[in-house]
Design a protein around this motif. Structure first.
Motif, PDB file in Angstrom:
ATOM      1  N   GLY A 179      43.347  39.007  47.647  1.00  0.00           N
ATOM      2  CA  GLY A 179      42.556  39.176  46.436  1.00  0.00           C
ATOM      3  C   GLY A 179      42.145  37.851  45.810  1.00  0.00           C
ATOM      4  O   GLY A 179      41.025  37.710  45.321  1.00  0.00           O
ATOM      5  N   TYR A 180      43.031  36.876  45.831  1.00  0.00           N
ATOM      6  CA  TYR A 180      42.690  35.564  45.258  1.00  0.00           C
ATOM      7  C   TYR A 180      41.511  34.972  46.025  1.00  0.00           C
ATOM      8  O   TYR A 180      40.568  34.439  45.439  1.00  0.00           O
ATOM      9  CB  TYR A 180      43.870  34.594  45.344  1.00  0.00           C
ATOM     10  CG  TYR A 180      45.062  35.040  44.541  1.00  0.00           C
ATOM     11  CD1 TYR A 180      45.089  34.842  43.172  1.00  0.00           C
ATOM     12  CD2 TYR A 180      46.139  35.677  45.138  1.00  0.00           C
ATOM     13  CE1 TYR A 180      46.169  35.256  42.420  1.00  0.00           C
ATOM     14  CE2 TYR A 180      47.227  36.091  44.408  1.00  0.00           C
ATOM     15  CZ  TYR A 180      47.244  35.886  43.040  1.00  0.00           C
ATOM     16  OH  TYR A 180      48.310  36.299  42.302  1.00  0.00           O
ATOM     17  N   GLU A 189      39.327  36.580  47.895  1.00  0.00           N
ATOM     18  CA  GLU A 189      38.116  37.389  47.701  1.00  0.00           C
ATOM     19  C   GLU A 189      37.404  36.991  46.411  1.00  0.00           C
ATOM     20  O   GLU A 189      36.193  37.040  46.322  1.00  0.00           O
ATOM     21  CB  GLU A 189      38.468  38.881  47.641  1.00  0.00           C
ATOM     22  CG  GLU A 189      38.724  39.480  49.004  1.00  0.00           C
ATOM     23  CD  GLU A 189      38.964  40.972  48.955  1.00  0.00           C
ATOM     24  OE1 GLU A 189      39.632  41.423  48.004  1.00  0.00           O
ATOM     25  OE2 GLU A 189      38.496  41.673  49.854  1.00  0.00           O
ATOM     26  N   LEU A 190      38.187  36.627  45.401  1.00  0.00           N
ATOM     27  CA  LEU A 190      37.595  36.225  44.121  1.00  0.00           C
ATOM     28  C   LEU A 190      37.237  34.738  44.096  1.00  0.00           C
ATOM     29  O   LEU A 190      36.637  34.261  43.148  1.00  0.00           O
ATOM     30  CB  LEU A 190      38.553  36.521  42.969  1.00  0.00           C
ATOM     31  CG  LEU A 190      38.863  37.988  42.674  1.00  0.00           C
ATOM     32  CD1 LEU A 190      39.795  38.092  41.491  1.00  0.00           C
ATOM     33  CD2 LEU A 190      37.596  38.777  42.398  1.00  0.00           C
ATOM     34  N   ASP A 206      45.479  33.137  38.299  1.00  0.00           N
ATOM     35  CA  ASP A 206      45.733  34.566  38.107  1.00  0.00           C
ATOM     36  C   ASP A 206      44.582  35.174  37.311  1.00  0.00           C
ATOM     37  O   ASP A 206      44.405  34.867  36.132  1.00  0.00           O
ATOM     38  CB  ASP A 206      47.056  34.761  37.356  1.00  0.00           C
ATOM     39  CG  ASP A 206      47.346  36.236  37.114  1.00  0.00           C
ATOM     40  OD1 ASP A 206      46.550  37.067  37.596  1.00  0.00           O
ATOM     41  OD2 ASP A 206      48.345  36.551  36.459  1.00  0.00           O
ATOM     42  N   PRO A 207      43.776  36.034  37.951  1.00  0.00           N
ATOM     43  CA  PRO A 207      42.631  36.585  37.227  1.00  0.00           C
ATOM     44  C   PRO A 207      43.041  37.592  36.154  1.00  0.00           C
ATOM     45  O   PRO A 207      42.210  38.020  35.360  1.00  0.00           O
ATOM     46  CB  PRO A 207      41.818  37.272  38.329  1.00  0.00           C
ATOM     47  CG  PRO A 207      42.791  37.575  39.413  1.00  0.00           C
ATOM     48  CD  PRO A 207      43.881  36.547  39.324  1.00  0.00           C
ATOM     49  N   ILE A 214      33.017  34.702  44.467  1.00  0.00           N
ATOM     50  CA  ILE A 214      32.727  33.999  43.215  1.00  0.00           C
ATOM     51  C   ILE A 214      33.175  34.765  41.974  1.00  0.00           C
ATOM     52  O   ILE A 214      33.085  34.246  40.868  1.00  0.00           O
ATOM     53  CB  ILE A 214      31.213  33.693  43.067  1.00  0.00           C
ATOM     54  CG1 ILE A 214      30.403  34.990  43.060  1.00  0.00           C
ATOM     55  CG2 ILE A 214      30.731  32.774  44.166  1.00  0.00           C
ATOM     56  CD1 ILE A 214      28.956  34.799  42.635  1.00  0.00           C
ATOM     57  N   MET A 215      33.635  36.011  42.145  1.00  0.00           N
ATOM     58  CA  MET A 215      33.864  36.838  40.966  1.00  0.00           C
ATOM     59  C   MET A 215      35.056  36.376  40.115  1.00  0.00           C
ATOM     60  O   MET A 215      35.225  36.826  38.985  1.00  0.00           O
ATOM     61  CB  MET A 215      34.054  38.303  41.367  1.00  0.00           C
ATOM     62  CG  MET A 215      32.805  38.936  41.950  1.00  0.00           C
ATOM     63  SD  MET A 215      31.393  38.866  40.841  1.00  0.00           S
ATOM     64  CE  MET A 215      31.791  40.213  39.751  1.00  0.00           C
ATOM     65  N   GLY A 216      35.869  35.476  40.658  1.00  0.00           N
ATOM     66  CA  GLY A 216      37.004  34.964  39.888  1.00  0.00           C
ATOM     67  C   GLY A 216      36.584  34.082  38.722  1.00  0.00           C
ATOM     68  O   GLY A 216      37.381  33.794  37.833  1.00  0.00           O
ATOM     69  N   SER A 217      35.339  33.622  38.721  1.00  0.00           N
ATOM     70  CA  SER A 217      34.823  32.856  37.585  1.00  0.00           C
ATOM     71  C   SER A 217      33.721  33.660  36.926  1.00  0.00           C
ATOM     72  O   SER A 217      32.668  33.891  37.510  1.00  0.00           O
ATOM     73  CB  SER A 217      34.257  31.511  38.050  1.00  0.00           C
ATOM     74  OG  SER A 217      33.385  31.001  37.061  1.00  0.00           O
ATOM     75  N   LYS A 218      33.994  34.075  35.697  1.00  0.00           N
ATOM     76  CA  LYS A 218      32.986  34.865  34.997  1.00  0.00           C
ATOM     77  C   LYS A 218      31.711  34.050  34.804  1.00  0.00           C
ATOM     78  O   LYS A 218      30.608  34.574  34.886  1.00  0.00           O
ATOM     79  CB  LYS A 218      33.524  35.328  33.638  1.00  0.00           C
ATOM     80  CG  LYS A 218      34.550  36.427  33.830  1.00  0.00           C
ATOM     81  CD  LYS A 218      35.215  36.863  32.560  1.00  0.00           C
ATOM     82  CE  LYS A 218      36.313  37.851  32.940  1.00  0.00           C
ATOM     83  NZ  LYS A 218      37.438  37.892  32.054  1.00  0.00           N
ATOM     84  N   ALA A 260      29.807  33.797  38.158  1.00  0.00           N
ATOM     85  CA  ALA A 260      29.257  35.108  38.500  1.00  0.00           C
ATOM     86  C   ALA A 260      28.040  35.422  37.626  1.00  0.00           C
ATOM     87  O   ALA A 260      27.020  35.913  38.105  1.00  0.00           O
ATOM     88  CB  ALA A 260      30.328  36.183  38.333  1.00  0.00           C
TER      89      ALA A 260
END
Lengths: 199, 624
Positions: free
Chosen positions: B40-41, B43-44, B59-60, B574-578, B581
């Motif tokens: 998951g890390y 992927e984000l 940690d998202p 890229i979704m781990g950074s709002k 994204a």
């Protein structure tokens, strides 16, 4: 009854179980959408560290009798009769902290739920996933076999067989003789020793 | 639905997957299943392995660490990882382009036996763009000077790479204002690696703007040079017919497959298999002859130019050998799964590597250089023919009959089909017969049912009178589905059907390999210049429904930076950074006039793209 069995000697500290736990208990259930929800889903499994930096995946053991349940005066903590899991009803929780004090494993936390109420918060053994025939999220995501979902007696039967062969081979632990992770653990131990010496 | 029907829409894939299971062959789908659920890390995009104070992850869910050991937050980590992804893609295309510059240079020096200049007109046209005075020079002389000028594009002697000038002047002005004009092809990739080292660029917008510059150094640099030189050396493609799917392998012939990206190797293999002596040898071994077929982009290269059939795209590469009729597979570089040598062990297939930069387990290395290529090609073809007698008849299974596929739509060929200029196409767009054009490009990815993303999207777009341009793995997907023959006009909307009928072309045109995405860029630039507007005003879009590779990320970036709205079928990390994204999916619009969307459902993606094209038509005052 199946439980999550922890094999701490196999844990590499990747924190995947925490990630998967958060996603599994989010509203969307998606790793892409969960970090964007108004109330972030918090993980219910914790990775403890020994002084030698060995990781231990620590979560609710669903004890029976459960000290947290016995200590809970408003009866927010209860045993779900069909699964035998110890669960929390956040609506009844008064945040008194008694369950956390009673828990021998230190796995209770207090977090905001998606209903916006803060309450005691811990592992529910992915009861929703189990109803769909799936194993708990932390077990599914663990690629090193540190978390297993099985009947305790069966696990112990296997352990007995394993120990028997090992005893005959004169080796204390299979884990000690193989795998690149073993050398990383040894390195971490040396580093920690050095740090203690220097301090 | 059988378990194989869940993995691919292609009959040939489903049937050979069943046989692979019986033969005990592990495939990409089996390995994907074992990897699930994936990290998951990662992927984000919030895991960082750049330095050894780490590895770190953010940690998202806000409970664990919010900063790496160095202090980088999610925005910095995501931006650095994405920039490195783009650098790797740009490096791959550009190094491929460099190999062609080397061949051109050797031709200029008379030191590349077997290679020649097949399109002298194009050589002169491109040389003129580089400001080379060709008066009094022969082809070799021009080749040497052009190769040397292109070498300068790779270095740091110039302020900007040459072919960037093909872009409309409004776009160049915008890039200048944003300081994203690429200065040198290798320089931008090198600078990305520098900027993303610990303690250099730590402002996510600044990192990503440089990533844009790096992607442009590919799209208007390495890739464009790769395409132009391939045309000059091997001939500019002309329309014609070929065939696709596993049925192109013939049971009674010696089957040789070429896989990878560089036409430098596959073209020479093509020469050797046509050799009379080799064909005689194959007959003496009991075969009817030698059958050459392509895989992936080198397959696209020789299909475009020589109409050599294609056995499959990315996820088909392992399955080709499961037919039991492949005598040899010759690989160069990029997208070659390291598992292929292992699969070959289950059959009689001989595996050859040809590039000193790409070696694999269980393959024999026969190095190709511009100097020895001819000799090495003959050696491999001879050994492949001799391998025919080792074929195990019990393992032979060619599952399907091949399908016709029209190919060869270079920019020159499209202009030629239109009667010498783009005006008829512009008129058709203005009249609303063609609503717009979409480049459907990219790979296969086991996360998406093979070819389902490509085929469904193309069907919906052409039904909406939108012309489709395909490259790379999409060509095989569209070809197998029968979308790339003139008769496919029946699946198009009334306007597009009429135009296809007049020109006798399919509604989905095959433009080439993945470096040939530069052809789509050249068309976009030419359209914009002809109409006198910037590219972002045109009714164009891009889509990569099943992308997997770093190269695809780079292509998406240079398309976006050129002003082309691009829909991705697979989520980039890229979704781990709002902030990143948000920038990617809307903020970029204010900067480049285009942004990204992520939509795995081809039906919804087609809707997004159609809506976008209608908006752009409105902007130009055209009917929708």
């Amino acid at each position: 009854m199946k439980v999550v069995v922890v094999k701490p000697e196999r844990c590499v500290g990747c924190l995947q179980c925490r990630f998967a736990c958060s996603v599994a208990h989010s509203i969307s259930g998606s790793p892409y959408a969960a970090p964007y929800e108004a109330v972030l889903s918090k993980p219910r499994i914790h990775i403890g560290l020994t002084k030698d930096k060995d990781a231990f995946p620590n979560k609710c053991r669903h004890c029976d009798p459960a000290p947290c349940e016995m200590a809970c005066l408003p009866k927010a903590i209860f045993r779900e009769p069909s699964s035998g899991m110890v669960l929390i009803n956040p609506d009844r929780c008064i945040n008194c902290g008694m369950c956390a004090m009673a828990c021998p494993f230190g796995v209770v936390r207090y977090h905001v739920y998606s209903s916006n109420k803060t309450a005691a918060h811990k592992c529910d053994q992915c009861i929703a996933r189990q109803k769909e025939g799936r194993v708990p999220a932390c077990v599914e995501v663990c690629k090193v076999g540190a978390l297993l979902f099985d009947d305790y007696n069966k696990v112990m039967d296997r352990a007995t067989d394993e120990i028997s062969s090992l005893v005959y081979l004169g080796i204390r632990s299979k884990e000690q003789e193989k795998g690149p992770y073993q050398s990383l653990t040894a390195y971490k131990h040396r580093l920690e020793e050095l740090r203690r010496k220097q301090a | 639905m059988s378990e194989y029907e869940k993995l691919s829409i292609c009959k040939d894939a489903q049937l050979t997957l069943r046989k692979a299971r019986e033969d005990g062959v592990e495939t990409v789908w089996d390995r994907f299943k074992k990897q699930e659920p994936q990290c998951g890390y990662c992927e984000l995009g919030v895991s960082c392995r750049i330095c050894v104070m780490g590895p770190c992850r953010i940690d998202p869910f806000g409970e664990g660490p919010q900063y790496g050991v160095c202090g980088a937050d999610a925005d910095i980590i995501v931006a650095r990882n994405l920039a490195r992804m783009i650098a790797a893609g740009a490096a791959s295309h550009s190094d491929h382009g460099r190999d062609l510059v080397e061949v051109l240079h050797k031709i200029g020096e008379g030191a590349a036996p077997g290679y020649t200049i097949r399109d002298a007109d194009k050589l002169k046209r491109v040389a003129a763009e580089y400001g080379i005075d060709t008066a009094g020079l022969g082809n070799e002389g021009i080749a040497k000077l052009l190769a040397e000028a292109m070498m300068e594009d790779y270095g740091m002697k110039k302020e900007q790479i040459t072919l960037i000038n093909r872009a409309p002047k409004q776009r160049i002005e915008l890039w200048k204002k944003l300081k994203v004009i690429p200065r040198g092809i290798d320089r931008e990739t090198s600078e990305t690696m520098h900027r993303t080292h610990m303690g250099v660029d730590n402002e996510y917008v600044s990192i990503l703007l440089h990533a844009v510059r790096n992607s442009l150094s590919d799209g208007y640099g390495g890739s464009m040079i790769g395409t132009e030189l391939s045309d000059i050396i091997f001939g500019t493609p002309k329309p014609g017919f070929s065939e696709v799917n596993l049925g192109v392998l013939k049971e009674d012939y010696v089957n040789i497959l070429v896989h990878g990206h560089s036409p430098v190797v596959s073209e020479m293999i093509g020469v050797a298999v046509d050799d009379k002596e080799m064909i005689e040898l194959s007959k003496s071994r009991g075969a009817k002859g030698i059958n050459l077929a392509g895989l992936c982009c080198t397959g696209n290269e020789i299909m475009m130019r020589k109409k050599i059939p294609m056995a499959g795209n990315h996820l088909m590469t392992e399955l080709t050998m499961v037919t039991g009729v492949v005598e040899s597979m010759i690989v160069d570089y990029q997208c070659i799964m390291p598992s292929l040598g292992q699969v070959a062990q289950c059959y009689h297939t001989k595996m050859y590597t040809t590039s000193d930069k790409a070696k694999f387990p269980f393959m024999e290395h026969v190095e190709f250089t511009p100097v020895n290529a001819r000799e090495q090609a003959f050696r491999i073809v001879k050994e492949s023919v001799e391998n025919f007698s080792r074929r195990n008849k019990d393992k032979v299974y060619v599952p399907t009959a091949p399908v016709r596929n029209m190919t060869g739509f270079s920019v020159e060929a499209i202009v030629g089909a239109l009667g010498g200029s783009l005006t008829p196409l512009i008129d058709a767009i203005k009249a609303g017969k063609i609503k717009g054009a979409v480049g459907v490009v990219g790979c296969n990815n086991p996360k998406i049912k093979q070819d389902s993303g490509h085929v469904e999207l193309i069907k919906r777009l052409i039904a909406n009178d939108i012309l489709v341009l395909t490259t790379g793995c999409v060509n095989v997907a569209a070809g197998k589905a029968g979308l790339q023959v003139p008769e496919a006009k029946e699946m198009a909307g009334p306007g597009l059907k009429e135009v296809c009928g007049l020109l006798n072309i399919p509604p989905s045109l095959h433009l080439g390999s993945c470096v040939d995405n530069s052809r789509i860029i050249v068309i976009a630039c030419a359209l914009a210049n002809a109409i006198g507007v910037d590219i972002d005003k045109l009714p164009l879009a891009g889509a990569a429904p099943e992308w997997y590779s770093e190269k695809a990320a780079t292509i998406a970036f240079y398309a976006m930076a050129s002003g082309i709205f691009t829909v991705l079928g697979v989520m980039p990390p890229i979704m781990g950074s709002k902030k990143v994204a948000e920038l990617a999916t809307s903020g970029l619009n204010d900067v480049f006039g285009a942004c990204f969307a992520v939509e795995p459902d081809p039906v919804k993606a087609a809707q997004l793209i159609t809506n976008h094209i209608m908006e752009k038509r409105k902007g130009l005052g055209l009917d929708v």
